[in-house]
Design an enzyme around this catalytic site. Structure first.
Site, PDB file in Angstrom:
ATOM      1  N   HIS A 124      24.823  36.418  47.020  1.00  0.00           N
ATOM      2  CA  HIS A 124      26.127  36.225  47.200  1.00  0.00           C
ATOM      3  C   HIS A 124      27.001  37.419  46.717  1.00  0.00           C
ATOM      4  O   HIS A 124      26.885  37.944  45.763  1.00  0.00           O
ATOM      5  CB  HIS A 124      26.378  34.958  46.570  1.00  0.00           C
ATOM      6  CG  HIS A 124      26.352  34.564  44.988  1.00  0.00           C
ATOM      7  ND1 HIS A 124      25.298  34.247  44.466  1.00  0.00           N
ATOM      8  CD2 HIS A 124      27.428  34.981  44.275  1.00  0.00           C
ATOM      9  CE1 HIS A 124      25.638  34.112  43.195  1.00  0.00           C
ATOM     10  NE2 HIS A 124      26.850  34.513  42.889  1.00  0.00           N
ATOM     11  N   HIS A 153      32.337  39.225  41.826  1.00  0.00           N
ATOM     12  CA  HIS A 153      30.965  39.851  41.488  1.00  0.00           C
ATOM     13  C   HIS A 153      29.942  39.821  42.455  1.00  0.00           C
ATOM     14  O   HIS A 153      30.254  39.082  43.552  1.00  0.00           O
ATOM     15  CB  HIS A 153      30.349  39.195  40.291  1.00  0.00           C
ATOM     16  CG  HIS A 153      29.893  37.763  40.511  1.00  0.00           C
ATOM     17  ND1 HIS A 153      30.713  36.639  40.159  1.00  0.00           N
ATOM     18  CD2 HIS A 153      29.024  37.052  40.950  1.00  0.00           C
ATOM     19  CE1 HIS A 153      30.279  35.493  40.457  1.00  0.00           C
ATOM     20  NE2 HIS A 153      29.147  35.701  40.774  1.00  0.00           N
ATOM     21  N   GLU A 156      25.716  40.191  38.700  1.00  0.00           N
ATOM     22  CA  GLU A 156      24.939  38.806  38.373  1.00  0.00           C
ATOM     23  C   GLU A 156      23.528  38.976  38.911  1.00  0.00           C
ATOM     24  O   GLU A 156      23.404  39.645  40.251  1.00  0.00           O
ATOM     25  CB  GLU A 156      25.555  37.773  39.267  1.00  0.00           C
ATOM     26  CG  GLU A 156      24.862  36.269  38.874  1.00  0.00           C
ATOM     27  CD  GLU A 156      25.184  34.947  39.320  1.00  0.00           C
ATOM     28  OE1 GLU A 156      26.273  35.204  40.264  1.00  0.00           O
ATOM     29  OE2 GLU A 156      25.004  33.896  39.241  1.00  0.00           O
TER      30      GLU A 156
HETATM   31  C1  LIG Z   1      27.755  28.624  38.462  1.00  0.00           C
HETATM   32  C2  LIG Z   1      27.355  30.203  38.105  1.00  0.00           C
HETATM   33  C3  LIG Z   1      27.920  31.001  39.350  1.00  0.00           C
HETATM   34  C4  LIG Z   1      26.555  31.481  40.141  1.00  0.00           C
HETATM   35  O1  LIG Z   1      26.797  32.324  40.819  1.00  0.00           O
HETATM   36  O2  LIG Z   1      25.563  30.788  39.684  1.00  0.00           O
HETATM   37  C5  LIG Z   1      28.586  32.104  38.691  1.00  0.00           C
HETATM   38  O3  LIG Z   1      28.583  33.141  39.175  1.00  0.00           O
HETATM   39  S1  LIG Z   1      29.429  31.971  37.260  1.00  0.00           S
HETATM   40  C6  LIG Z   1      30.493  33.129  37.424  1.00  0.00           C
HETATM   41  C7  LIG Z   1      31.741  33.121  36.293  1.00  0.00           C
HETATM   42  N1  LIG Z   1      30.978  33.557  35.064  1.00  0.00           N
HETATM   43  C8  LIG Z   1      31.129  34.884  34.705  1.00  0.00           C
HETATM   44  O4  LIG Z   1      31.828  35.626  35.318  1.00  0.00           O
HETATM   45  C9  LIG Z   1      30.158  35.490  33.406  1.00  0.00           C
HETATM   46  C10 LIG Z   1      30.466  36.820  33.053  1.00  0.00           C
HETATM   47  N2  LIG Z   1      31.791  37.213  32.820  1.00  0.00           N
HETATM   48  C11 LIG Z   1      32.309  37.575  31.888  1.00  0.00           C
HETATM   49  O5  LIG Z   1      31.380  37.370  30.641  1.00  0.00           O
HETATM   50  C12 LIG Z   1      33.776  38.120  31.604  1.00  0.00           C
HETATM   51  O6  LIG Z   1      34.368  37.729  32.766  1.00  0.00           O
HETATM   52  C13 LIG Z   1      33.683  39.670  31.453  1.00  0.00           C
HETATM   53  C14 LIG Z   1      33.160  40.049  30.011  1.00  0.00           C
HETATM   54  C15 LIG Z   1      33.094  40.357  32.721  1.00  0.00           C
HETATM   55  C16 LIG Z   1      35.087  40.123  31.748  1.00  0.00           C
HETATM   56  O7  LIG Z   1      35.950  39.463  30.972  1.00  0.00           O
HETATM   57  P1  LIG Z   1      37.536  39.262  30.817  1.00  0.00           P
HETATM   58  O8  LIG Z   1      38.066  39.057  32.180  1.00  0.00           O
HETATM   59  O9  LIG Z   1      38.164  38.579  29.497  1.00  0.00           O
HETATM   60  O10 LIG Z   1      37.986  40.881  30.700  1.00  0.00           O
HETATM   61  P2  LIG Z   1      37.852  42.021  29.658  1.00  0.00           P
HETATM   62  O11 LIG Z   1      38.968  42.336  28.898  1.00  0.00           O
HETATM   63  O12 LIG Z   1      36.617  41.730  28.599  1.00  0.00           O
HETATM   64  O13 LIG Z   1      37.251  43.105  30.467  1.00  0.00           O
HETATM   65  C17 LIG Z   1      36.743  44.236  30.189  1.00  0.00           C
HETATM   66  C18 LIG Z   1      37.178  45.012  31.333  1.00  0.00           C
HETATM   67  O14 LIG Z   1      36.205  44.782  32.431  1.00  0.00           O
HETATM   68  C19 LIG Z   1      37.245  44.357  33.496  1.00  0.00           C
HETATM   69  N3  LIG Z   1      36.475  43.209  34.319  1.00  0.00           N
HETATM   70  C20 LIG Z   1      36.657  42.269  33.948  1.00  0.00           C
HETATM   71  N4  LIG Z   1      36.245  41.344  34.990  1.00  0.00           N
HETATM   72  C21 LIG Z   1      35.854  41.909  35.902  1.00  0.00           C
HETATM   73  C22 LIG Z   1      35.244  41.764  37.192  1.00  0.00           C
HETATM   74  N5  LIG Z   1      35.079  40.761  37.669  1.00  0.00           N
HETATM   75  N6  LIG Z   1      35.123  42.944  37.911  1.00  0.00           N
HETATM   76  C23 LIG Z   1      35.345  44.118  37.636  1.00  0.00           C
HETATM   77  N7  LIG Z   1      35.934  44.335  36.463  1.00  0.00           N
HETATM   78  C24 LIG Z   1      36.116  43.694  35.612  1.00  0.00           C
HETATM   79  C25 LIG Z   1      38.392  44.388  33.074  1.00  0.00           C
HETATM   80  O15 LIG Z   1      39.661  44.761  33.918  1.00  0.00           O
HETATM   81  C26 LIG Z   1      38.421  45.259  31.722  1.00  0.00           C
HETATM   82  O16 LIG Z   1      38.674  46.887  32.285  1.00  0.00           O
HETATM   83  P3  LIG Z   1      39.603  47.498  31.685  1.00  0.00           P
HETATM   84  O17 LIG Z   1      39.485  48.818  32.606  1.00  0.00           O
HETATM   85  O18 LIG Z   1      39.257  47.806  30.342  1.00  0.00           O
HETATM   86  O19 LIG Z   1      41.162  46.820  31.668  1.00  0.00           O
HETATM   87 CO   LIG Z   2      27.774  33.794  41.328  1.00  0.00          CO
END
Ligand SMILES: CC[C@H](C(=O)O)C(=O)SCCNC(=O)CCNC(=O)[C@H](O)C(C)(C)COP(=O)(O)OP(=O)(O)OC[C@H]1O[C@@H](n2cnc3c(N)ncnc32)[C@H](O)[C@@H]1OP(=O)(O)O
Ligand SMILES: [Co+2]
Length: 134
Positions: free
Chosen positions: A7, A79, A130
């Site tokens: 997805h 993602h 993911e």
């Molecule tokens: C039911 C489950 C379902 C499934 O398919 O089965 C799901 O998919 S659940 C989806 C939701 N769960 C998650 O996303 C878990 C993993 N995600 C995380 O742990 C956080 O979202 C994380 C660590 C990826 C980002 O955390 P946060 O938003 O707090 O930002 P940070 O300051 O830590 O980010 C560092 C850096 O990464 C960039 N960033 C954040 N999110 C994304 C993204 N989705 N895509 C691309 N880049 C991302 C953020 O902008 C920061 O970049 P920087 O250049 O340092 O500013």
């Molecule tokens: Co997902």
């Protein structure tokens, strides 16, 4: 290692409106909302012939997608989910190659009842990845 694209996930500020857009404007088959408290999201799946779109909205106080929506208030691509045969083997290989596996590194059960893991976007060309074991 990675197989089919399971997805593409889009974080949305209004889940009902987003589902309506895909159902009515784009004429797609859309599932009812599914709360996933262990992941801090409510999800809706748009079923397509070759993959799915996962519409995500924050659920609960510490949703991991809340900061993303604060940065992207209109919503946005969140993602990509790729299928793998063996998520633990994939995890161990990725960690050995220096990739960051998010959370405690152990798979959680995702929206399809299968084990999932997430890889840090900064290790994968700015894309949150993911993995889902199928
Ligand atoms: C039911 C489950 C379902 C499934 O398919 O089965 C799901 O998919 S659940 C989806 C939701 N769960 C998650 O996303 C878990 C993993 N995600 C995380 O742990 C956080 O979202 C994380 C660590 C990826 C980002 O955390 P946060 O938003 O707090 O930002 P940070 O300051 O830590 O980010 C560092 C850096 O990464 C960039 N960033 C954040 N999110 C994304 C993204 N989705 N895509 C691309 N880049 C991302 C953020 O902008 C920061 O970049 P920087 O250049 O340092 O500013
Ligand atoms: Co997902």
């Amino acid at each position: 290692m990675i197989g089919r694209l399971n997805h593409v996930a889009i974080a949305v500020p209004d889940l009902e409106a987003a589902a309506k857009t895909y159902r009515e404007t784009l004429g797609a088959k859309v599932s009812p909302p599914q709360a996933e408290p262990a992941h801090g999201v409510t999800v809706v799946f748009v079923e397509l012939p070759n993959t799915k779109i996962e519409l995500l909205h924050p659920l609960g106080a510490n949703s991991p997608i809340a900061p993303f929506l604060e940065r992207n208030p209109s919503g946005g691509m969140h993602h990509l989910c790729f299928e793998v045969d063996d998520i633990l083997a994939a995890r161990d290989r990725l960690k050995a190659e220096g990739a960051r596996v998010l959370g405690d590194g152990n798979p959680k059960i995702g929206a399809h009842g299968k084990p999932v893991l997430f890889l840090h976007p900064k290790d994968f060309i700015g894309t949150l990845i993911e993995l889902e074991q199928v």
